[in-house]
Enzyme design. Structure first.
Site, PDB file in Angstrom:
ATOM      1  CG  ASP A  12      -7.229 -33.674 -10.756  1.00 12.38           C
ATOM      2  OD1 ASP A  12      -7.013 -32.886 -11.847  1.00 12.38           O
ATOM      3  OD2 ASP A  12      -7.695 -34.938 -10.764  1.00 12.38           O
ATOM      4  CB  SER A  13     -11.052 -32.306 -12.667  1.00 11.20           C
ATOM      5  OG  SER A  13     -10.354 -33.500 -13.015  1.00 11.20           O
ATOM      6  CB  CYS A  75      -5.727 -30.490 -12.937  1.00  9.33           C
ATOM      7  SG  CYS A  75      -6.991 -30.538 -14.269  1.00  9.33           S
ATOM      8  CG  ASN A  76      -1.229 -32.463 -17.220  1.00 10.19           C
ATOM      9  OD1 ASN A  76      -0.149 -32.470 -17.344  1.00 10.19           O
ATOM     10  ND2 ASN A  76      -1.650 -33.454 -16.119  1.00 10.19           N
ATOM     11  CB  THR A  77      -7.362 -29.607 -17.892  1.00 10.67           C
ATOM     12  OG1 THR A  77      -7.064 -30.902 -18.359  1.00 10.67           O
ATOM     13  CG2 THR A  77      -8.302 -29.069 -19.004  1.00 10.67           C
ATOM     14  CD  GLU A 154     -12.798 -38.956 -11.455  1.00 10.86           C
ATOM     15  OE1 GLU A 154     -13.484 -39.028 -10.594  1.00 10.86           O
ATOM     16  OE2 GLU A 154     -11.878 -38.357 -11.380  1.00 10.86           O
ATOM     17  CB  CYS A 186      -4.622 -36.532 -18.140  1.00  9.64           C
ATOM     18  SG  CYS A 186      -6.083 -36.531 -17.014  1.00  9.64           S
ATOM     19  CB  THR A 187      -2.844 -36.013 -12.290  1.00 16.06           C
ATOM     20  OG1 THR A 187      -4.404 -35.165 -12.615  1.00 16.06           O
ATOM     21  CG2 THR A 187      -2.075 -34.616 -12.673  1.00 16.06           C
ATOM     22  CG  HIS A 188      -8.217 -38.801 -14.095  1.00 15.88           C
ATOM     23  ND1 HIS A 188      -7.834 -37.386 -13.872  1.00 15.88           N
ATOM     24  CD2 HIS A 188      -9.152 -39.072 -13.394  1.00 15.88           C
ATOM     25  CE1 HIS A 188      -8.889 -36.798 -13.099  1.00 15.88           C
ATOM     26  NE2 HIS A 188      -9.644 -37.714 -12.845  1.00 15.88           N
TER      27      HIS A 188
END
Ligand code: DGL
Length: 273
Positions: A12-13, A75-77, A154, A186-188
């Site tokens: 992921d990011s 990560c969806n993006t 974050e 979004c995985t966040h």
């Protein structure tokens, strides 16, 4: 030949993909995991398709260097932008989080009105509508980009009046439209799930694609005869974490999301891959 005891690569990011890694660890306790969080380059959600695809390719090369047997783009993006290309480029199985999330939402909705909250990139790609309408052409899908959620997560502001206020602004139009299902695209976002649930109210089902992604991964490993038959022991390098920056901060987050005691997170130079 791919070894069954090889780890699963997850990326992921930043910290968001840990919500997917946690679910993989729960549903597939025998599996080893190598996680990469691109903490130096987060967020991905406002970057171009070319940039996110280039970053994703570097990460995939790094994960391959760790001998992974399969890759989960948590990560969806990156799933929206890079999954199709990466799938063609590597010879191990690769799965993303968007398709599994779309399938659950179609099952969950009663009134056919599905909301998707995600990054600007994911919403702009219209990938959720595409997958949802492939399953149910009559479902109506309303997307809302929520670019401030990733920095809030974050920064650790998971329960905070600022997050509440911003969430209300983003979600009001979805409430007004009368959606009965909301995809956390979004995985966040599962990390601020309680705030989102409170604002949307009890009548709206929140869909976290992580559960379904781990289930699809399990099916895939069974199908390909890649399930690890021996139990990998904790401490035996079972779960390894890598980041591109700020390893200590990441470790703190990771320990609050994954309850296995993350011993270390190592910083690597991802641009070199
Ligand atoms: N967690 C990621 C996603 O699922 C990316 C968020 C970001 O870096 O903008 O889209």
């Amino acid at each position: 030949m791919i070894s069954k005891s090889a780890p699963i690569g997850v990326f992921d990011s930043g910290v968001g993909g840990l919500t997917v890694a946690r679910e993989i660890m729960r549903q597939l306790p025998n599996e080893k995991v190598v996680y990469f969080g691109d903490t130096a380059r987060v967020p991905y959600g406002n970057k171009s398709k070319e940039t996110v695809t280039r970053y994703s390719r570097q990460i995939v090369r790094f994960l391959l260097s760790q001998g992974v047997k399969t890759i989960v783009i948590a990560c969806n993006t990156a799933s929206a932008y890079a999954l199709d290309e990466i799938e063609k480029e590597v010879d191990i199985p690769v799965i993303g989080v968007v398709k599994p999330g779309a399938a659950v939402a179609v099952q969950a909705t009663s009134n056919g009105k599905i909301g998707v909250i995600a990054t600007e990139g994911t919403i702009g790609s219209k990938i959720y509508s595409r997958y949802i309408n492939e399953i149910d052409p009559l479902a109506s899908v309303v997307g809302k980009a929520c670019p401030l959620f990733v920095p809030l997560v974050e920064e650790g502001l998971w329960q905070d009046p600022v997050t509440d206020e911003i969430a209300k602004r983003y979600l009001t139009e979805l409430i007004d439209i009368g959606i009965d299902t909301l995809i956390l695209g979004c995985t966040h976002y599962p990390l601020i799930r309680s705030t989102l649930g409170r604002i949307m109210g009890e009548g709206v089902t929140l869909v976290n694609p992580a559960y379904e992604t781990a289930r699809e991964l399990k099916e895939l490993l069974e199908r390909e005869d890649l399930l690890n038959s021996e139990e990998a022991k904790l401490g035996d390098n079972k779960y390894r974490f890598f980041v591109s920056d700020a390893a200590e901060k990441f470790k703190g987050f990771a320990n609050s999301i994954i309850k296995y005691g993350i011993l270390s997170a190592k910083t690597i130079k991802i641009e070199e891959y």
